[in-house]
Design an enzyme around this catalytic site. Structure first.
Site, mmCIF file in Angstrom:
data_model
loop_
_atom_site.group_PDB
_atom_site.id
_atom_site.type_symbol
_atom_site.label_atom_id
_atom_site.label_comp_id
_atom_site.label_asym_id
_atom_site.label_seq_id
_atom_site.Cartn_x
_atom_site.Cartn_y
_atom_site.Cartn_z
ATOM 1 N N ILE A 198 0.828 -1.206 0.000
ATOM 2 C CA ILE A 198 0.000 0.000 0.000
ATOM 3 C C ILE A 198 0.859 1.251 0.000
ATOM 4 O O ILE A 198 0.664 2.167 -0.787
ATOM 5 C CB ILE A 198 -0.944 0.008 1.223
ATOM 6 N N MET A 204 9.962 4.456 8.549
ATOM 7 C CA MET A 204 10.241 3.383 9.484
ATOM 8 C C MET A 204 9.759 2.024 8.988
ATOM 9 O O MET A 204 10.319 0.996 9.365
ATOM 10 C CB MET A 204 9.571 3.673 10.832
ATOM 11 N N ALA A 205 8.701 2.003 8.166
ATOM 12 C CA ALA A 205 8.070 0.730 7.842
ATOM 13 C C ALA A 205 7.381 0.822 6.490
ATOM 14 O O ALA A 205 7.206 1.897 5.918
ATOM 15 C CB ALA A 205 7.057 0.352 8.922
ATOM 16 N N VAL A 209 3.759 -0.527 4.543
ATOM 17 C CA VAL A 209 2.412 -0.989 4.842
ATOM 18 C C VAL A 209 1.917 -1.845 3.678
ATOM 19 O O VAL A 209 2.013 -1.446 2.516
ATOM 20 C CB VAL A 209 1.465 0.199 5.080
ATOM 21 N N ASP A 224 2.605 14.150 15.543
ATOM 22 C CA ASP A 224 2.835 14.214 14.088
ATOM 23 C C ASP A 224 1.512 14.448 13.355
ATOM 24 O O ASP A 224 1.201 13.762 12.388
ATOM 25 C CB ASP A 224 3.504 12.920 13.596
#
Length: 658
Positions: A24, A29-30, A32, A141
């Site tokens: 997606i 950091m990551a 999805v 954030d």
């Protein structure tokens, strides 16, 4: 031609439960992914921490913190977190999957929003933040990228990756977190954040929704941060005249530089928002629901008074008029009601006519029922009602889709298409599309993903960053990270190198790649500015303008650079990026010279070569240089004296004796 998926996560089963379907989004950091929870048979979003960060305990703790922060919140305006765990070397987080767009996407498409749209989004975001603040969580954030607008109309706030408990709110010893455009003044100057910092970011976001632009812009993040810390946010109506004054005041309240002047948390601002919303909308919705009726100007007006009646607004209950009281009591005006007992023959005739009419209507009703039953049988037997509605097979396997179509009495056929979002071998959709009605025994094409579309990239090195980005996006690939470095041999803004996101392979000279994948660029910042001969203040300003840091280093003598000015800036070895520190070498001016010793009493013939060798400016009676005099004259005095230090620019005065 079948193209294998280049992302090793696609198709992987995580923790024996989550089947990864497609990617997606990718963040700092990551990454999805869209996945299927095989246990509960539902689609979920699974966030997987980048492999190179897995060994960093600080990042892992922050990743787990996101799960714990979001899991503590059960609110319709906060993205739900279902699960968190570790599979081998992967840390993952399972969240609610919300198909839709972000607020950032909406602003890109529409520029700016209406006050009413802004109020609707603000109410949802503030409701979610109020729940977070009540639970003692600061988001840290808040920005349009973290506001999700689902296809079904729900609005949710996501990404609590930077969230912290209120009692642990300092950023001392680490870099400031959050997007620079939404950082509050206290975060910029002191690294401290609480619930009021989220309110400030939401105020900036409100300004952006109303005007279509951020209040502060700059060429460098340092410039934007400086404006947050020192300037007052302008009112939105200074950009768009039609914005109501109440929204101007709401933005100014939320973005006050002093946290004490802002709402203390999201609940306080939400309560105020309801009042602002009522003023901005002006009560028009309530007015629209009321009924309009005509009343005569006087209760005792006659039958013709209705022509002069006044229009007034009343509630819905008053809109229904009642029969006159006299009629209800059986009193009729002269000539309009019964005046005597009816004739019996007339009554019998009326009853017979009523029976005839009743029989006709019963016959018509039987005919209508028969026609309805016949039409219904035709509609569902061979008419349009016999058509089959196609299910949605997106993310299913081709085998499962074929079996279901056959079960519905349709003829499945396989087709293929490249896709940047659906993994190879997974169904993209059907032709006709899902939801269409087709006759039984019709052919239906199952469109199966062939993975990513191959593309050929041209040579990227040597192009400007803008030109390279255009070429990449025109080929339906994506521009990834931009790594700006200083290089005196390559003009500023020129691409020095390009590489694949997947394995880092070099793409500087172009090559084979795939649609939807990311190309990382290395772009030249040009040469490091030359600050030789500048004052320390001038040199520092020049380097800071290029996002470089400058510190004063050693001081050394220099015959050409004035005392206190910069001789040179020492550049660190290796690749120089923005934020690098340069050491300034400071001039102490010319080095002083020591006056030679044992000169007094020597003849000028002996002393002159020794003094000239020092490079000092010698001042003496020129008569001593005449033939025969140099041996006759002896050095009697030196000013400055023997052994003293003299700047090369200062004179050494010499006195003689015969």
């Amino acid at each position: 031609m079948s193209v294998p998926s280049t992302d090793p996560m696609i198709g992987r089963l995580i923790d024996g439960r989550y089947q990864v379907r497609s990617r997606i989004a990718r963040g700092g950091m990551a990454t999805v992914y869209l996945a299927t929870d095989l246990r509960l048979e539902r689609r979920v979003a699974i966030k997987i921490m980048h492999g190179h960060l897995a060994d960093d305990s600080a990042f892992k703790i922050r990743f787990i913190q996101e799960a714990r922060s979001a899991a503590r919140l059960a609110h319709p305006n906060v993205v739900n977190v279902f699960d968190q765990g570790q599979d081998a070397d992967m840390a993952y987080l399972v969240m609610e999957y919300l198909p839709g767009i972000t607020l950032r996407d909406l602003l890109k498409d529409y520029g700016r929003l209406t006050p009413e749209q802004t109020l609707d989004i603000l109410e949802a975001v503030l409701s979610g933040l109020a729940a977070a603040h009540k639970a003692g969580i600061v988001h840290r954030d808040v920005k349009p990228e973290n506001v999700l607008l689902a296809d079904d109309g729900r609005i949710k706030i996501s990404d609590f990756g930077l969230a912290r408990a209120v009692n642990n709110n300092t950023a001392t010893g680490q870099a400031l977190l959050g997007t620079i455009a939404y950082l509050s003044p206290e975060l910029v100057t002191r690294g401290v954040a609480d619930a009021r910092s989220d309110i400030y970011a939401l105020g900036i976001m409100t300004f952006e929704m109303l005007t279509g632009e951020q209040p502060y812009v700059g060429e460098a993040p340092m410039q934007i941060a400086y404006q947050h810390a020192n300037d007052t946010v302008p009112v939105p109506s200074s950009k768009v005249d039609s914005i109501p004054r109440e929204l101007d005041e709401l933005v100014l309240w939320a973005t006050a530089r002093d946290p004490e002047d802002r709402p203390r948390d999201a609940r306080v601002m939400l309560d105020q928002l309801h009042d602002v919303s009522a003023l901005v909308r002006g009560g028009t919705q309530e007015l629209a629901l009321q009924s309009t009726m005509v009343l005569p100007s006087s209760r005792r007006a006659g039958a013709n008074a209705i022509a002069d009646a006044e229009t007034q607004v009343f509630g819905a209950k008053l809109a229904t008029t009642s029969p006159p009281a006299a009629t209800l009591l059986g009193i009729h005006p002269v000539g309009t009601g019964p005046v005597g007992p009816p004739d019996s023959g007339e009554l019998l005739g009326k009853k017979a006519d009523k029976r005839k009419r009743r029989g006709f209507w019963l016959f018509a009703l039987v005919i209508l029922i028969a026609a309805t039953l016949g039409g219904t049988g035709w509609y569902f037997g061979s008419g349009p009602g016999s058509d089959v509605m196609l299910p949605d097979f997106a993310s299913a396997s081709p085998e499962a889709a074929s079996a279901k179509l056959s079960e519905l009495g349709l003829q499945p056929e396989l087709g293929g298409a490249f896709s940047a979002t659906v993994a190879e071998g997974i169904v993209i959709g059907t032709d006709p599309h899902a939801g269409s009605r087709v006759p039984q025994d019709s052919p239906v094409t199952i469109i199966v993903s062939q993975g990513l579309q191959p593309i050929t990239l041209p040579t990227l090195a040597g192009l400007t960053q803008e030109a390279a980005s255009t070429l990449i996006t025109d080929l339906n690939a994506a521009v990834g990270s931009i790594d700006p470095i200083f290089n005196g041999d390559v003009p500023e803004g020129t691409v020095m190198a390009a590489s694949k996101e997947t394995d880092g392979a070099d793409l500087s000279a172009g090559g084979e790649y795939f649609e939807g994948l990311t190309v990382n660029l290395v772009v030249s910042l040009g040469a490091i500015p030359n600050v030789d001969g500048k004052t320390v203040a001038e040199a520092t300003d020049i380097l800071v303008g290029k996002n470089l840091l400058a510190i004063s280093g050693e001081q050394t003598y220099n015959d050409t650079v004035q005392e206190g000015d910069v001789i040179t800036a020492q550049v660190p070895e290796g690749t120089i990026r923005e934020g690098a520190t340069l050491v300034l070498v400071i001039s102490r001016g010319p080095e002083p010279v020591q006056v030679p010793t044992n000169i007094i009493g020597k003849s000028w013939t002996e002393a002159k070569p020794i003094l000239e060798a020092t490079g000092l400016k010698l001042e003496y009676n020129g008569f001593a240089d005449t033939p025969g005099a140099s041996n006759f004259f002896k050095v009697a005095t030196l000013d400055p004296g023997e052994g003293e230090l003299v700047l090369p620019s200062e004179p050494l005065r010499i006195g003689f004796t015969a």
